[in-house]
Design a protein around this motif. Structure first.
Motif, short mmCIF file in Angstrom:
data_model
loop_
_atom_site.label_atom_id
_atom_site.label_comp_id
_atom_site.label_asym_id
_atom_site.label_seq_id
_atom_site.Cartn_x
_atom_site.Cartn_y
_atom_site.Cartn_z
N ILE A 21 64.83 47.82 59.99
CA ILE A 21 64.26 46.48 59.82
C ILE A 21 65.05 45.50 60.67
CG2 ILE A 21 63.90 44.56 58.21
CD1 ILE A 21 63.32 46.53 56.04
N ARG A 22 64.34 44.79 61.52
CA ARG A 22 64.99 43.86 62.44
C ARG A 22 65.74 42.76 61.68
NH1 ARG A 22 62.25 41.24 67.90
NH2 ARG A 22 64.23 40.51 68.81
N ALA A 23 66.94 42.48 62.13
CA ALA A 23 67.80 41.40 61.62
C ALA A 23 68.39 41.69 60.25
CB ALA A 23 67.07 40.06 61.60
N GLU A 24 68.19 42.89 59.72
CA GLU A 24 68.70 43.19 58.39
C GLU A 24 70.21 43.42 58.41
OE1 GLU A 24 66.89 45.67 54.87
OE2 GLU A 24 67.77 47.03 56.33
N THR A 25 70.89 42.85 57.43
CA THR A 25 72.31 43.08 57.22
C THR A 25 72.50 44.17 56.17
OG1 THR A 25 72.53 41.47 55.44
CG2 THR A 25 72.76 40.64 57.71
N THR A 26 73.75 44.51 55.90
CA THR A 26 74.01 45.49 54.85
C THR A 26 73.63 44.97 53.47
OG1 THR A 26 76.32 44.73 54.76
CG2 THR A 26 75.85 46.69 56.09
N ASP A 27 73.55 43.66 53.30
CA ASP A 27 73.07 43.12 52.02
C ASP A 27 71.64 43.58 51.76
OD1 ASP A 27 75.41 41.73 51.40
OD2 ASP A 27 74.71 39.87 52.33
N GLY A 28 70.79 43.45 52.76
CA GLY A 28 69.40 43.87 52.60
C GLY A 28 69.25 45.37 52.50
N LEU A 29 70.00 46.08 53.31
CA LEU A 29 69.91 47.54 53.30
C LEU A 29 70.34 48.11 51.95
CD1 LEU A 29 69.39 50.19 54.79
CD2 LEU A 29 71.72 50.05 55.70
N LYS A 30 71.39 47.55 51.40
CA LYS A 30 71.89 48.01 50.10
C LYS A 30 70.82 47.89 49.02
CE LYS A 30 74.69 45.37 47.78
NZ LYS A 30 75.90 44.62 47.30
N ALA A 31 69.99 46.86 49.11
CA ALA A 31 68.98 46.61 48.09
C ALA A 31 67.78 47.54 48.18
CB ALA A 31 68.51 45.15 48.19
N ARG A 32 67.56 48.16 49.34
CA ARG A 32 66.29 48.88 49.50
C ARG A 32 66.39 50.37 49.81
NH1 ARG A 32 64.64 50.14 54.87
NH2 ARG A 32 66.02 49.20 56.45
N TRP A 33 67.50 50.84 50.37
CA TRP A 33 67.49 52.17 50.97
C TRP A 33 67.16 53.28 49.98
CZ3 TRP A 33 70.15 56.44 49.60
CH2 TRP A 33 71.24 56.27 48.75
N LYS A 34 67.73 53.23 48.77
CA LYS A 34 67.57 54.34 47.84
C LYS A 34 66.12 54.47 47.38
CE LYS A 34 69.62 56.59 43.83
NZ LYS A 34 70.62 56.49 42.73
N PHE A 35 65.50 53.34 47.08
CA PHE A 35 64.09 53.36 46.68
C PHE A 35 63.24 53.98 47.77
CE2 PHE A 35 59.93 51.19 46.87
CZ PHE A 35 59.40 51.63 45.68
N GLU A 36 63.46 53.57 49.03
CA GLU A 36 62.65 54.08 50.13
C GLU A 36 62.95 55.55 50.40
OE1 GLU A 36 62.36 51.75 53.60
OE2 GLU A 36 62.22 49.85 52.54
N ALA A 37 64.19 55.96 50.24
CA ALA A 37 64.53 57.36 50.45
C ALA A 37 63.86 58.26 49.41
CB ALA A 37 66.04 57.55 50.43
N GLU A 38 63.96 57.87 48.16
CA GLU A 38 63.42 58.71 47.09
C GLU A 38 61.91 58.85 47.18
OE1 GLU A 38 65.13 56.84 43.65
OE2 GLU A 38 66.82 58.26 43.62
N LEU A 39 61.22 57.84 47.72
CA LEU A 39 59.77 57.96 47.92
C LEU A 39 59.42 59.09 48.87
CD1 LEU A 39 58.61 54.23 48.32
CD2 LEU A 39 58.16 55.75 46.38
#
Length: 216
Positions: A52-70
């Motif tokens: 995701i363009r311009a995403e920091t680790t704050d944003g990544l931390k909030a989303r990665w696990k949900f998207e991975a498990e899908l």
């Protein structure tokens, strides 16, 4: 070394340098990685570009696990790949000659540890260190100085979790192909040749080859 068409599902998380911004072929290094795994290694992989363009680790931390498990299913092995840092190191606020980072080094380190620690418990995990921005103006030099510091923090974090880490900072700071590609891009994102070069570095990495069973 195993043979045959193993259907790995590879989730590639990160920012615009994962997404492939300014890549004339589109898809960045994940697309190139998938193509080489299919064409050269004859592996029936599924690549998910989750940058995701311009995403920091704050944003990544909030989303990665949900998207991975899908995207994880019992029938196919999953590999999680992460690459981030440039947006954390970027300028958040300009006060004349003084600037602040979008995410402080301490916060970035904490986010990275939380992300990578949880990922390593979920599936085999690979970590690609941040790439240098253009070695030019004082502004970009300051970002590179910050990235050098984050890279060292990330490297130690990876060792702590026993996660393979591809250290690319100094290589991309000094690599003429990468730096020329950044000059043809916008200083932060390379053109097609830069993504070709980055994909080559990742492809040559033993950490990747072990994760997908190409070497022992």
């Amino acid at each position: 070394m195993s043979t045959g068409a193993i259907g790995h599902r590879i989730c590639c998380f990160g920012d615009s340098l994962v997404n492939g911004v300014r890549d004339g072929e589109k898809g960045g290094w994940p697309m190139r990685l998938g193509r080489r795994l299919l064409d050269e290694a004859k592996r029936e992989v599924t690549i998910y570009n989750l940058g995701i363009r311009a995403e920091t680790t704050d944003g990544l931390k909030a989303r990665w696990k949900f998207e991975a498990e899908l995207r994880m299913v019992p029938e196919f092995p999953t590999v999680l790949m992460f690459s981030f840092g440039v947006n954390d190191a970027n300028h958040a606020e300009d006060r004349g000659e003084e600037t602040t980072m979008r995410v402080s080094p301490a916060k970035s380190a904490g986010n990275a540890a939380e992300i990578i620690g949880a990922a390593a418990e979920l599936a085999p995990t690979l970590w690609i260190g941040p790439q240098a921005v253009i070695n030019g103006s004082r502004s970009s030099q300051e970002i590179n100085e910050r990235l050098e510091g984050l890279n060292q923090i990330y490297l130690e974090t990876a060792r702590g979790f026993d996660v393979p880490y591809l250290d690319l900072f100094q290589r991309t700071l000094e690599d003429e192909t990468w730096q020329r590609a950044l000059r043809r891009g916008d200083g932060y994102h390379p053109d097609k040749a830069g993504y070709d070069r980055l994909a080559e570095m990742i492809w040559d990495w033993d950490g990747l080859k072990r994760a997908v069973g190409l070497i022992e």
